[in-house]
Design an enzyme around this catalytic site. Sequence first.
Site, short mmCIF file in Angstrom:
data_model
loop_
_atom_site.label_atom_id
_atom_site.label_comp_id
_atom_site.label_asym_id
_atom_site.label_seq_id
_atom_site.Cartn_x
_atom_site.Cartn_y
_atom_site.Cartn_z
N LEU A 1 39.77 42.68 35.46
CA LEU A 1 41.08 42.67 34.83
C LEU A 1 42.03 41.75 35.57
O LEU A 1 42.09 41.76 36.81
CB LEU A 1 41.65 44.08 34.79
N CYS A 2 42.74 40.94 34.80
CA CYS A 2 43.71 40.02 35.38
C CYS A 2 45.06 40.72 35.48
O CYS A 2 45.79 40.84 34.49
CB CYS A 2 43.81 38.76 34.53
N LEU A 3 45.36 41.22 36.67
CA LEU A 3 46.63 41.90 36.92
C LEU A 3 47.24 41.33 38.19
O LEU A 3 46.54 40.72 39.02
CB LEU A 3 46.41 43.41 37.09
N THR B 1 46.39 40.81 28.67
CA THR B 1 45.97 39.94 29.75
C THR B 1 44.47 39.75 29.66
O THR B 1 43.81 40.33 28.77
CB THR B 1 46.35 40.54 31.12
#
Length: 265
Positions: free
Chosen positions: A86-88, A121
Site C-alpha cells: 500500500l502506498c501511504l 492510492t
Amino acid sequence: MASKAARTRLTREYKAISENPPPYITAHPSESNILEWHYIITGPEDTPYHGGQYWGTLMFPPEYPFKPPAIRMHTPSGRFQPSTRLCLSISDFHPKSFNPAWEVSTILIGLLSFMTSEEMTTGSISGTELERKALAARSRWWNSTGGGSHLKANPALKGNVKAGDGGAKFRAEWPEIDQENWDWIKNNNIDQATGRVSLQLASSCRPQLGIPVAAGSAHQTQAVVDAVVNRRDAGSSWASRHRLLLFGGVVFLYVLIVRLVGNSD
C-alpha cells in the site's frame, strides 16, 4: 537481519502495544523474524467493515525506525487489493516522509484511518458498501481457510500468505483466533468451500422418504384433507355420490320383475 537498533526498538514497541493496544487493533512480531509483524484490525462500528477480521503484515527494514515498513492487508476487504503493498505516507513508498518517532501503533492507527476513508492510492480499490459488508461477513472464514483453499489436495506452501495457502500462515501466527474462527464456522453452519451460510431446504416438490412428520403437523395435514373432502362432497349431488348404490338397486328391481313375470307364466 534486524539491526541492533531495530531489534531493540521493535521489542520495546511489542511490549507497549501488548499492554495498551489501540482500539480495534492487535499486533505482534513473528517468532521467527522480529521484522515481520502481523496485525488484525477489527472493523469498527458504523462502517461497512463492522465485525470484519482483517489480517495483514508489516515488513520492517533492518534500518527501522529510520525507514518505514511495507504494509499489506491480506484479507479481502473491498478497500485494498489483497496482499498488495500500500502506498501511504507511513509506508515504504515514502521513506523520506517517514518520521522515526512514529511507532507500530501509530502506523496501524494511520492504516485504520485510511481504510475507513474513501481516499484512493496505489493498492486501494473502490468497492460498494454492500460488497464491503459481504466481505466483512466472510473475513473470518477467509482467514482460517485461505479462501477455501484448505479443501484442495495441494495447497500452496506455508510461506504464502495469499488465499492458496489453505490458511496455514494465519493459523501459525494466530492459533487461538484461528480456533475461534473454526468454532464460529461450525456453529454458524458456514459452507467451508464458499464461506456462505449453508441452507437446507425445508420442503421439496417430492415426498421426503424417511423423514418423520411431527404429530402437530400430521394433525394439521389431516384437517386440511378433511376440509377439502367435505367441500367437495358439499358441492356434489346425492345421486352422484351414491351412483353405485342406485345402479345396484336398479339391477335388483330388474331381476325381481323378471322372476315375477316368469312365475306368473
